[in-house]
Design a protein around this motif. Structure first.
Motif, PDB file in Angstrom:
ATOM      1  N   VAL A 114     -11.328  40.077 -19.014  1.00 14.83           N
ATOM      2  CA  VAL A 114     -11.410  39.060 -17.960  1.00 14.83           C
ATOM      3  C   VAL A 114     -12.718  38.287 -18.081  1.00 14.83           C
ATOM      4  O   VAL A 114     -12.738  37.055 -18.017  1.00 14.83           O
ATOM      5  N   VAL A 115     -13.812  39.001 -18.261  1.00 16.41           N
ATOM      6  CA  VAL A 115     -15.116  38.341 -18.393  1.00 16.41           C
ATOM      7  C   VAL A 115     -15.148  37.464 -19.641  1.00 16.41           C
ATOM      8  O   VAL A 115     -15.614  36.323 -19.596  1.00 16.41           O
ATOM      9  N   LEU A 116     -14.628  37.971 -20.753  1.00 15.72           N
ATOM     10  CA  LEU A 116     -14.600  37.200 -21.996  1.00 15.72           C
ATOM     11  C   LEU A 116     -13.787  35.919 -21.836  1.00 15.72           C
ATOM     12  O   LEU A 116     -14.244  34.831 -22.192  1.00 15.72           O
ATOM     13  N   PHE A 117     -12.592  36.025 -21.268  1.00 18.66           N
ATOM     14  CA  PHE A 117     -11.750  34.845 -21.098  1.00 18.66           C
ATOM     15  C   PHE A 117     -12.341  33.872 -20.092  1.00 18.66           C
ATOM     16  O   PHE A 117     -12.214  32.658 -20.246  1.00 18.66           O
ATOM     17  N   LEU A 118     -12.995  34.380 -19.062  1.00 16.65           N
ATOM     18  CA  LEU A 118     -13.654  33.508 -18.103  1.00 16.65           C
ATOM     19  C   LEU A 118     -14.762  32.704 -18.766  1.00 16.65           C
ATOM     20  O   LEU A 118     -14.881  31.490 -18.558  1.00 16.65           O
ATOM     21  N   ILE A 119     -15.552  33.356 -19.603  1.00 13.59           N
ATOM     22  CA  ILE A 119     -16.625  32.662 -20.315  1.00 13.59           C
ATOM     23  C   ILE A 119     -16.050  31.602 -21.246  1.00 13.59           C
ATOM     24  O   ILE A 119     -16.544  30.470 -21.299  1.00 13.59           O
ATOM     25  N   ILE A 120     -14.983  31.940 -21.956  1.00 16.52           N
ATOM     26  CA  ILE A 120     -14.361  30.979 -22.879  1.00 16.52           C
ATOM     27  C   ILE A 120     -13.835  29.766 -22.112  1.00 16.52           C
ATOM     28  O   ILE A 120     -14.042  28.618 -22.518  1.00 16.52           O
ATOM     29  N   VAL A 121     -13.155  30.004 -20.992  1.00 17.18           N
ATOM     30  CA  VAL A 121     -12.608  28.899 -20.201  1.00 17.18           C
ATOM     31  C   VAL A 121     -13.730  28.031 -19.638  1.00 17.18           C
ATOM     32  O   VAL A 121     -13.646  26.795 -19.662  1.00 17.18           O
ATOM     33  N   LEU A 122     -14.787  28.658 -19.143  1.00 18.62           N
ATOM     34  CA  LEU A 122     -15.902  27.875 -18.609  1.00 18.62           C
ATOM     35  C   LEU A 122     -16.556  27.016 -19.686  1.00 18.62           C
ATOM     36  O   LEU A 122     -16.888  25.851 -19.444  1.00 18.62           O
ATOM     37  N   ILE A 123     -16.730  27.560 -20.872  1.00 16.84           N
ATOM     38  CA  ILE A 123     -17.302  26.778 -21.981  1.00 16.84           C
ATOM     39  C   ILE A 123     -16.378  25.621 -22.335  1.00 16.84           C
ATOM     40  O   ILE A 123     -16.827  24.492 -22.534  1.00 16.84           O
ATOM     41  N   MET A 124     -15.073  25.894 -22.386  1.00 19.70           N
ATOM     42  CA  MET A 124     -14.128  24.834 -22.719  1.00 19.70           C
ATOM     43  C   MET A 124     -14.095  23.749 -21.643  1.00 19.70           C
ATOM     44  O   MET A 124     -13.929  22.568 -21.957  1.00 19.70           O
ATOM     45  N   LEU A 125     -14.238  24.146 -20.384  1.00 20.00           N
ATOM     46  CA  LEU A 125     -14.291  23.152 -19.311  1.00 20.00           C
ATOM     47  C   LEU A 125     -15.548  22.303 -19.430  1.00 20.00           C
ATOM     48  O   LEU A 125     -15.505  21.082 -19.254  1.00 20.00           O
ATOM     49  N   ARG A 126     -16.684  22.929 -19.709  1.00 18.09           N
ATOM     50  CA  ARG A 126     -17.955  22.200 -19.800  1.00 18.09           C
ATOM     51  C   ARG A 126     -17.985  21.240 -20.982  1.00 18.09           C
ATOM     52  O   ARG A 126     -18.562  20.160 -20.890  1.00 18.09           O
ATOM     53  N   THR A 127     -17.359  21.632 -22.110  1.00 20.36           N
ATOM     54  CA  THR A 127     -17.387  20.780 -23.294  1.00 20.36           C
ATOM     55  C   THR A 127     -16.294  19.721 -23.294  1.00 20.36           C
ATOM     56  O   THR A 127     -16.312  18.827 -24.130  1.00 20.36           O
ATOM     57  N   GLY A 128     -15.341  19.814 -22.382  1.00 24.54           N
ATOM     58  CA  GLY A 128     -14.297  18.809 -22.291  1.00 24.54           C
ATOM     59  C   GLY A 128     -13.051  19.115 -23.100  1.00 24.54           C
ATOM     60  O   GLY A 128     -12.132  18.310 -23.141  1.00 24.54           O
ATOM     61  N   TYR A 129     -13.011  20.275 -23.750  1.00 21.06           N
ATOM     62  CA  TYR A 129     -11.815  20.637 -24.510  1.00 21.06           C
ATOM     63  C   TYR A 129     -10.664  21.038 -23.605  1.00 21.06           C
ATOM     64  O   TYR A 129      -9.507  21.037 -24.008  1.00 21.06           O
ATOM     65  N   LEU A 130     -10.994  21.393 -22.368  1.00 22.31           N
ATOM     66  CA  LEU A 130      -9.985  21.828 -21.414  1.00 22.31           C
ATOM     67  C   LEU A 130     -10.236  21.111 -20.097  1.00 22.31           C
ATOM     68  O   LEU A 130     -11.351  21.099 -19.582  1.00 22.31           O
ATOM     69  N   ARG A 131      -9.219  20.507 -19.563  1.00 21.73           N
ATOM     70  CA  ARG A 131      -9.329  19.813 -18.282  1.00 21.73           C
ATOM     71  C   ARG A 131      -9.077  20.804 -17.142  1.00 21.73           C
ATOM     72  O   ARG A 131      -8.441  21.840 -17.330  1.00 21.73           O
ATOM     73  N   PHE A 132      -9.549  20.450 -15.966  1.00 18.88           N
ATOM     74  CA  PHE A 132      -9.429  21.336 -14.812  1.00 18.88           C
ATOM     75  C   PHE A 132      -7.968  21.636 -14.486  1.00 18.88           C
ATOM     76  O   PHE A 132      -7.611  22.772 -14.175  1.00 18.88           O
ATOM     77  N   GLY A 133      -7.111  20.639 -14.549  1.00 26.53           N
ATOM     78  CA  GLY A 133      -5.689  20.842 -14.226  1.00 26.53           C
ATOM     79  C   GLY A 133      -5.026  21.833 -15.159  1.00 26.53           C
ATOM     80  O   GLY A 133      -4.251  22.697 -14.722  1.00 26.53           O
ATOM     81  N   ALA A 134      -5.314  21.741 -16.439  1.00 27.92           N
ATOM     82  CA  ALA A 134      -4.732  22.670 -17.415  1.00 27.92           C
ATOM     83  C   ALA A 134      -5.275  24.080 -17.201  1.00 27.92           C
ATOM     84  O   ALA A 134      -4.530  25.063 -17.314  1.00 27.92           O
ATOM     85  N   ALA A 135      -6.563  24.185 -16.885  1.00 29.16           N
ATOM     86  CA  ALA A 135      -7.149  25.497 -16.623  1.00 29.16           C
ATOM     87  C   ALA A 135      -6.527  26.128 -15.379  1.00 29.16           C
ATOM     88  O   ALA A 135      -6.233  27.328 -15.357  1.00 29.16           O
ATOM     89  N   LEU A 136      -6.314  25.334 -14.357  1.00 26.43           N
ATOM     90  CA  LEU A 136      -5.696  25.829 -13.131  1.00 26.43           C
ATOM     91  C   LEU A 136      -4.254  26.268 -13.393  1.00 26.43           C
ATOM     92  O   LEU A 136      -3.828  27.335 -12.927  1.00 26.43           O
ATOM     93  N   ALA A 137      -3.516  25.489 -14.153  1.00 28.52           N
ATOM     94  CA  ALA A 137      -2.134  25.854 -14.479  1.00 28.52           C
ATOM     95  C   ALA A 137      -2.082  27.152 -15.275  1.00 28.52           C
ATOM     96  O   ALA A 137      -1.232  28.014 -15.015  1.00 28.52           O
ATOM     97  N   ALA A 138      -2.997  27.321 -16.227  1.00 30.39           N
ATOM     98  CA  ALA A 138      -3.033  28.549 -17.022  1.00 30.39           C
ATOM     99  C   ALA A 138      -3.400  29.751 -16.150  1.00 30.39           C
ATOM    100  O   ALA A 138      -2.828  30.840 -16.300  1.00 30.39           O
TER     101      ALA A 138
END
Length: 64
Positions: free
Chosen positions: A8-32
């Motif tokens: 959980v911690v690992l995936f949270l860190i990955i998602v946060l990094i992807m959100l900060r760098t713009g590779y993942l948008r908030f809507g897609a992260a919320l849907a996932a």
């Protein structure tokens, strides 16, 4: 249990990094996140958990 918390911690860190760098948008992260939340309450959750545990055990045996 320790594996679950670590994952959980690992995936949270990955998602946060992807959100900060713009590779993942908030809507897609919320849907996932919602998909994962609702999948955890279905009958397939034990099979997913067993698969993840098997992969972690295999990786641990490779590195030992």
């Amino acid at each position: 249990m320790a594996l679950t918390v670590s994952a959980v911690v690992l995936f949270l860190i990955i998602v946060l990094i992807m959100l900060r760098t713009g590779y993942l948008r908030f809507g897609a992260a919320l849907a996932a996140a919602l998909l994962g939340f609702f999948t955890a309450s279905t009958g397939i959750a034990p099979a997913i958990n067993q698969t993840v545990n098997s992969i972690a055990t295999a990786l641990a045996q490779l590195t030992a």
